[in-house]
Design an enzyme around this catalytic site. Structure first.
Site, PDB file in Angstrom:
ATOM      1  N   HIS A 161     -13.257  -4.114  18.911  1.00  0.00           N
ATOM      2  CA  HIS A 161     -12.949  -4.185  20.086  1.00  0.00           C
ATOM      3  C   HIS A 161     -11.976  -6.365  19.942  1.00  0.00           C
ATOM      4  O   HIS A 161     -12.448  -6.761  19.851  1.00  0.00           O
ATOM      5  CB  HIS A 161     -14.048  -4.622  21.742  1.00  0.00           C
ATOM      6  CG  HIS A 161     -14.418  -2.901  21.455  1.00  0.00           C
ATOM      7  ND1 HIS A 161     -15.768  -2.918  21.852  1.00  0.00           N
ATOM      8  CD2 HIS A 161     -14.155  -1.511  21.211  1.00  0.00           C
ATOM      9  CE1 HIS A 161     -16.234  -2.115  21.529  1.00  0.00           C
ATOM     10  NE2 HIS A 161     -15.151  -1.064  21.505  1.00  0.00           N
ATOM     11  N   SER A 217     -18.344  -5.289  18.186  1.00  0.00           N
ATOM     12  CA  SER A 217     -17.511  -5.758  19.532  1.00  0.00           C
ATOM     13  C   SER A 217     -17.704  -7.529  19.586  1.00  0.00           C
ATOM     14  O   SER A 217     -17.574  -8.447  18.273  1.00  0.00           O
ATOM     15  CB  SER A 217     -17.806  -5.325  20.673  1.00  0.00           C
ATOM     16  OG  SER A 217     -17.246  -5.215  21.484  1.00  0.00           O
ATOM     17  N   THR A 218     -18.582  -7.386  20.495  1.00  0.00           N
ATOM     18  CA  THR A 218     -18.579  -8.937  20.817  1.00  0.00           C
ATOM     19  C   THR A 218     -19.853  -9.878  19.770  1.00  0.00           C
ATOM     20  O   THR A 218     -20.576  -9.465  19.468  1.00  0.00           O
ATOM     21  CB  THR A 218     -19.346  -9.212  22.492  1.00  0.00           C
ATOM     22  OG1 THR A 218     -18.381  -8.831  23.153  1.00  0.00           O
ATOM     23  CG2 THR A 218     -19.097 -10.661  22.635  1.00  0.00           C
ATOM     24  N   MET A 274     -21.324  -5.959  22.727  1.00  0.00           N
ATOM     25  CA  MET A 274     -22.156  -5.606  24.663  1.00  0.00           C
ATOM     26  C   MET A 274     -21.867  -4.463  24.905  1.00  0.00           C
ATOM     27  O   MET A 274     -20.661  -3.747  24.513  1.00  0.00           O
ATOM     28  CB  MET A 274     -21.593  -6.373  25.504  1.00  0.00           C
ATOM     29  CG  MET A 274     -21.148  -6.686  27.036  1.00  0.00           C
ATOM     30  SD  MET A 274     -21.979  -8.042  27.706  1.00  0.00           S
ATOM     31  CE  MET A 274     -21.939  -8.784  27.184  1.00  0.00           C
ATOM     32  N   ASP A 313     -20.799   1.748  23.658  1.00  0.00           N
ATOM     33  CA  ASP A 313     -19.918   2.025  22.398  1.00  0.00           C
ATOM     34  C   ASP A 313     -20.037   2.222  21.025  1.00  0.00           C
ATOM     35  O   ASP A 313     -20.520   1.431  20.481  1.00  0.00           O
ATOM     36  CB  ASP A 313     -18.447   1.519  22.393  1.00  0.00           C
ATOM     37  CG  ASP A 313     -16.887   2.191  21.638  1.00  0.00           C
ATOM     38  OD1 ASP A 313     -17.649   3.456  22.109  1.00  0.00           O
ATOM     39  OD2 ASP A 313     -16.511   1.538  21.156  1.00  0.00           O
TER      40      ASP A 313
END
Length: 379
Positions: A224, A197-198, A317, A320
């Site tokens: 994401h 993700s991030t 972050m 997930d």
């Protein structure tokens, strides 16, 4: 200036500068360093205000975002940049150009360049600012506040990624839980699943550029990202990766030497059919706060490939992917997690590690090598 992460906001709309400024001011650990109406003024302000992170619009007069990024590169400025833009038709292509020029990540404004509903992306934006800005401050030897030093704050959503981030940041390091019992021994790897993700756009560039040209194991990825961007993102990765990278489409074959990137706003699942697998997309509800969700991908990989899978959880972050990385582990698959030092946000990999679902923590620099070695090992 205090020890907060200092944010420079660059947008030609005074309204947007103020709205973004309020979101920054409302987030513990962040502070507005200054604001600029275009790239030219931003470059003039950087030496004076010394920001830790820049929020950059792309469409601005005199010097737009792309021109700013080119000049930033020329001047050797390493302060991370998060794109916050409303770009329309050619948006994805321009955003990928921005990432190629060194921007760290991007967020799409919910509705046009004057986006009064910008609060909808507050969690995502402030999460990126805390992640990238915090990493940069550490690299510069500056203090990074811990949540216990922040002004009092109550997360609106206790389960949101940003709330999880605050909870994790204040929690002491713990010994991983007892790993789950494996139902069978790991066997030859036939699929690799990555949840990220991030920090992901940069991290995947690093990993994919270093993959072996003879890696014959298919890779499926949840990054994401909003809809409309994953196709261009896959193309940008394909240009630097020795393997074939494409955006996943319904019914795509999962083939050796092919990497499938989940579409924005669609869950990606795999089904094993004969010698090859098949990719399925779905509009099922959000899982772990996301669609696509790494948990959904990992669960389907564990079900279809059992002990022939390698699960990898990287910078991001929230949580997930942490739960169902454990399902891959239980089924007898192998699991890797990115280490704290190299992760922009040590959230998703930390939760997975603390649950006992990560067999080995690996640095970003070594991740491609470990993935290839594990995938090629005969067990």
């Amino acid at each position: 200036m205090g020890d907060e992460i200092q944010v420079l906001i660059v947008d030609d709309s005074a309204l947007m500068r103020n709205l973004i400024g309020h979101m920054v001011d409302d987030t513990p650990g962040l502070a507005v360093a200054d604001k600029a109406m275009n790239g030219k003024f931003a470059l003039q302000k950087i030496p004076r205000v010394n920001p830790d992170i820049i929020v950059l619009d792309l469409e601005m007069p005199e010097m737009n975002g792309i021109e700013f990024l080119k000049e930033r590169k020329k001047q050797g400025i390493t302060i991370p940049v998060v794109i916050l833009s409303s770009i329309a038709a050619r948006g994805a292509e321009i955003t990928m150009e921005a990432l190629a020029l060194g921007a760290s990540d991007f967020i799409q404004k919910p509705s046009g360049s004057i986006s009064r509903d910008i609060h909808e992306v507050k969690d995502t934006l402030t999460g990126m600012l805390l992640g990238y800005g915090g990493s940069y401050r550490k690299s510069q030897g500056k203090k990074v506040l811990t949540p216990s030093e922040y002004k009092p704050k109550t997360p609106a959503e206790k389960t949101s990624d940003i709330a999880v981030h605050f909870n994790l940041a204040v929690a002491p390091p713990v010994t991983p839980a007892q790993p789950p019992a494996q139902l069978r021994k790991p066997a030859k790897t036939e699929i690799i699943a990555i949840g990220i993700s991030t920090g992901g756009p940069d991290a995947l560039r690093v990993v994919f550029a270093k993959l072996d040209t003879d890696l014959k194991v298919p890779i499926v990825v949840v990054q994401h990202m909003p809809p409309g961007f994953t196709n261009e993102f896959a193309k940008s990765l394909d240009r630097i990766c020795p393997l074939n990278v494409k955006e996943a489409e319904e019914g795509d074959a999962i083939l050796p030497g092919r990497i499938l990137i989940a579409q924005g706003n669609k869950h990606l699942e795999v089904e094993r059919k004969g010698t090859n697998g098949v990719a399925h997309l779905s509009d099922a509800p959000l899982v772990s706060g996301h669609r696509p969700s790494a948990d959904v991908l990992f669960a389907s990989v564990a079900m279809s490939y059992s002990n022939h899978a390698l699960g990898v959880i990287m910078t991001g972050m929230g949580r997930d992917g942490a739960q169902h990385l454990g399902t891959i582990y239980k089924e007898g698959g192998m699991t890797l997690g990115q280490d704290e030092k190299s992760a922009v946000v040590y959230g998703m990999p930390r939760v997975a590690y603390e649950l006992g679902h990560v067999m080995e923590q690996v640095s970003l620099e070594n991740m491609a090598r470990r993935i290839c070695d594990v995938a090629k090992a005969t067990r």
